[in-house]
Write a protein that holds these residues in place. Structure first.
Motif, PDB file in Angstrom:
ATOM      1  N   ILE A 278       0.841  -1.200   0.000  1.00 32.43           N
ATOM      2  CA  ILE A 278       0.000   0.000   0.000  1.00 32.43           C
ATOM      3  C   ILE A 278       0.874   1.246   0.000  1.00 32.43           C
ATOM      4  O   ILE A 278       0.617   2.203  -0.735  1.00 32.43           O
ATOM      5  CB  ILE A 278      -0.966  -0.015   1.193  1.00 32.43           C
ATOM      6  N   SER A 279       1.924   1.232   0.815  1.00 32.27           N
ATOM      7  CA  SER A 279       2.851   2.359   0.844  1.00 32.27           C
ATOM      8  C   SER A 279       3.544   2.529  -0.501  1.00 32.27           C
ATOM      9  O   SER A 279       3.693   3.654  -0.999  1.00 32.27           O
ATOM     10  CB  SER A 279       3.890   2.148   1.940  1.00 32.27           C
ATOM     11  N   LEU A 280       3.939   1.412  -1.110  1.00 28.98           N
ATOM     12  CA  LEU A 280       4.567   1.493  -2.434  1.00 28.98           C
ATOM     13  C   LEU A 280       3.591   2.013  -3.485  1.00 28.98           C
ATOM     14  O   LEU A 280       3.965   2.795  -4.363  1.00 28.98           O
ATOM     15  CB  LEU A 280       5.096   0.116  -2.849  1.00 28.98           C
ATOM     16  N   ALA A 281       2.347   1.584  -3.416  1.00 25.69           N
ATOM     17  CA  ALA A 281       1.354   2.016  -4.402  1.00 25.69           C
ATOM     18  C   ALA A 281       1.070   3.502  -4.274  1.00 25.69           C
ATOM     19  O   ALA A 281       1.010   4.223  -5.288  1.00 25.69           O
ATOM     20  CB  ALA A 281       0.070   1.210  -4.229  1.00 25.69           C
ATOM     21  N   ILE A 282       0.903   3.988  -3.052  1.00 25.60           N
ATOM     22  CA  ILE A 282       0.633   5.417  -2.859  1.00 25.60           C
ATOM     23  C   ILE A 282       1.853   6.246  -3.267  1.00 25.60           C
ATOM     24  O   ILE A 282       1.731   7.267  -3.951  1.00 25.60           O
ATOM     25  CB  ILE A 282       0.218   5.693  -1.403  1.00 25.60           C
ATOM     26  N   GLY A 283       3.048   5.789  -2.871  1.00 28.47           N
ATOM     27  CA  GLY A 283       4.269   6.502  -3.255  1.00 28.47           C
ATOM     28  C   GLY A 283       4.484   6.502  -4.760  1.00 28.47           C
ATOM     29  O   GLY A 283       4.873   7.510  -5.347  1.00 28.47           O
ATOM     30  N   GLY A 284       4.210   5.364  -5.408  1.00 31.76           N
ATOM     31  CA  GLY A 284       4.351   5.300  -6.866  1.00 31.76           C
ATOM     32  C   GLY A 284       3.328   6.171  -7.573  1.00 31.76           C
ATOM     33  O   GLY A 284       3.640   6.835  -8.572  1.00 31.76           O
ATOM     34  N   ALA A 285       2.095   6.190  -7.071  1.00 37.51           N
ATOM     35  CA  ALA A 285       1.070   7.042  -7.674  1.00 37.51           C
ATOM     36  C   ALA A 285       1.439   8.511  -7.545  1.00 37.51           C
ATOM     37  O   ALA A 285       1.279   9.290  -8.501  1.00 37.51           O
ATOM     38  CB  ALA A 285      -0.281   6.767  -7.022  1.00 37.51           C
ATOM     39  N   LEU A 286       1.938   8.902  -6.375  1.00 36.23           N
ATOM     40  CA  LEU A 286       2.365  10.295  -6.205  1.00 36.23           C
ATOM     41  C   LEU A 286       3.572  10.628  -7.091  1.00 36.23           C
ATOM     42  O   LEU A 286       3.680  11.743  -7.611  1.00 36.23           O
ATOM     43  CB  LEU A 286       2.704  10.569  -4.739  1.00 36.23           C
ATOM     44  N   ALA A 287       4.480   9.671  -7.262  1.00 36.45           N
ATOM     45  CA  ALA A 287       5.651   9.915  -8.114  1.00 36.45           C
ATOM     46  C   ALA A 287       5.230  10.117  -9.571  1.00 36.45           C
ATOM     47  O   ALA A 287       5.742  11.004 -10.258  1.00 36.45           O
ATOM     48  CB  ALA A 287       6.639   8.758  -7.993  1.00 36.45           C
TER      49      ALA A 287
ATOM     50  N   LEU B 274       7.446  14.874  -5.546  1.00 35.07           N
ATOM     51  CA  LEU B 274       8.439  13.828  -5.270  1.00 35.07           C
ATOM     52  C   LEU B 274       8.944  13.897  -3.831  1.00 35.07           C
ATOM     53  O   LEU B 274       9.372  12.889  -3.279  1.00 35.07           O
ATOM     54  CB  LEU B 274       9.614  13.935  -6.240  1.00 35.07           C
ATOM     55  N   TYR B 275       8.881  15.083  -3.211  1.00 36.02           N
ATOM     56  CA  TYR B 275       9.286  15.201  -1.817  1.00 36.02           C
ATOM     57  C   TYR B 275       8.367  14.389  -0.903  1.00 36.02           C
ATOM     58  O   TYR B 275       8.781  13.935   0.160  1.00 36.02           O
ATOM     59  CB  TYR B 275       9.297  16.662  -1.367  1.00 36.02           C
ATOM     60  N   PHE B 276       7.114  14.211  -1.308  1.00 36.71           N
ATOM     61  CA  PHE B 276       6.172  13.423  -0.522  1.00 36.71           C
ATOM     62  C   PHE B 276       6.191  11.946  -0.920  1.00 36.71           C
ATOM     63  O   PHE B 276       5.918  11.079  -0.100  1.00 36.71           O
ATOM     64  CB  PHE B 276       4.748  13.977  -0.679  1.00 36.71           C
ATOM     65  N   SER B 277       6.475  11.687  -2.178  1.00 33.80           N
ATOM     66  CA  SER B 277       6.429  10.300  -2.641  1.00 33.80           C
ATOM     67  C   SER B 277       7.698   9.522  -2.295  1.00 33.80           C
ATOM     68  O   SER B 277       7.626   8.316  -2.034  1.00 33.80           O
ATOM     69  CB  SER B 277       6.180  10.253  -4.151  1.00 33.80           C
ATOM     70  N   ALA B 278       8.841  10.166  -2.281  1.00 30.26           N
ATOM     71  CA  ALA B 278      10.104   9.464  -2.015  1.00 30.26           C
ATOM     72  C   ALA B 278      10.117   8.783  -0.647  1.00 30.26           C
ATOM     73  O   ALA B 278      10.504   7.610  -0.554  1.00 30.26           O
ATOM     74  CB  ALA B 278      11.284  10.415  -2.170  1.00 30.26           C
TER      75      ALA B 278
ATOM     76  N   ILE C 261      10.017   3.808   2.464  1.00 34.11           N
ATOM     77  CA  ILE C 261       9.449   3.055   3.586  1.00 34.11           C
ATOM     78  C   ILE C 261       8.837   1.747   3.079  1.00 34.11           C
ATOM     79  O   ILE C 261       9.046   0.678   3.657  1.00 34.11           O
ATOM     80  CB  ILE C 261       8.402   3.910   4.332  1.00 34.11           C
ATOM     81  N   GLY C 262       8.071   1.825   1.992  1.00 36.43           N
ATOM     82  CA  GLY C 262       7.452   0.626   1.443  1.00 36.43           C
ATOM     83  C   GLY C 262       8.463  -0.369   0.924  1.00 36.43           C
ATOM     84  O   GLY C 262       8.345  -1.575   1.156  1.00 36.43           O
ATOM     85  N   LEU C 263       9.483   0.112   0.241  1.00 36.37           N
ATOM     86  CA  LEU C 263      10.499  -0.773  -0.332  1.00 36.37           C
ATOM     87  C   LEU C 263      11.304  -1.474   0.759  1.00 36.37           C
ATOM     88  O   LEU C 263      11.432  -2.698   0.764  1.00 36.37           O
ATOM     89  CB  LEU C 263      11.418   0.012  -1.260  1.00 36.37           C
TER      90      LEU C 263
END
Length: 132
Positions: A86-95, A106-110, A115-117
């Protein structure tokens, strides 16, 4: 593995023929390039599978007299539950949204991606799921 290697190699010949036909008829560079790249990828996968099949024992799928149940058994270990995707999906969507909206996202998605990775990779090295 032998069957899959042959399938990918035959598929690569078909993709090559289609790339040539498409390139001659359409005279469009992007699609023709994509088809030639698909040909290259198919050849790489086919040769890898064929090379790997030579070093492995024969599988049930290589035997024409085999039943479906011959390949039965343990498939592998899979995590029973994990919140990390879920963390990876949200971070990837924001990226990806950062490409369209602004690079500041990207400051929010990185951090979410990291964390997800790291959480997913080291999931079984800490906490209640830690292997002894």
């Amino acid at each position: 593995m032998k069957v899959q290697g042959k399938m990918f190699l035959w598929l690569s010949f078909f993709i090559l023929a289609m790339a040539i036909v498409y390139g001659v008829w359409s005279k469009e560079a992007a699609g023709t390039t994509a088809l030639f790249m698909a040909f290259g990828l198919s050849v790489m996968i086919g040769f890898y599978l064929a090379f790997t099949a030579r070093r492995m024992d024969a599988l049930a799928q290589d035997n024409t007299e085999a039943d479906v149940a011959d390949e039965a058994g343990e498939v592998g270990f899979f995590a029973p539950h994990s919140w990390q995707p879920i963390s990876l999906a949200i971070g990837g969507a924001l990226a990806f949204l950062a490409i369209a909206m602004g690079w500041w996202l990207l400051y929010f998605s990185a951090p979410l991606l990291l964390i997800g990775l790291f959480g997913w990779v080291f999931e079984f090295y800490r906490g209640e799921n830690q292997n002894q």
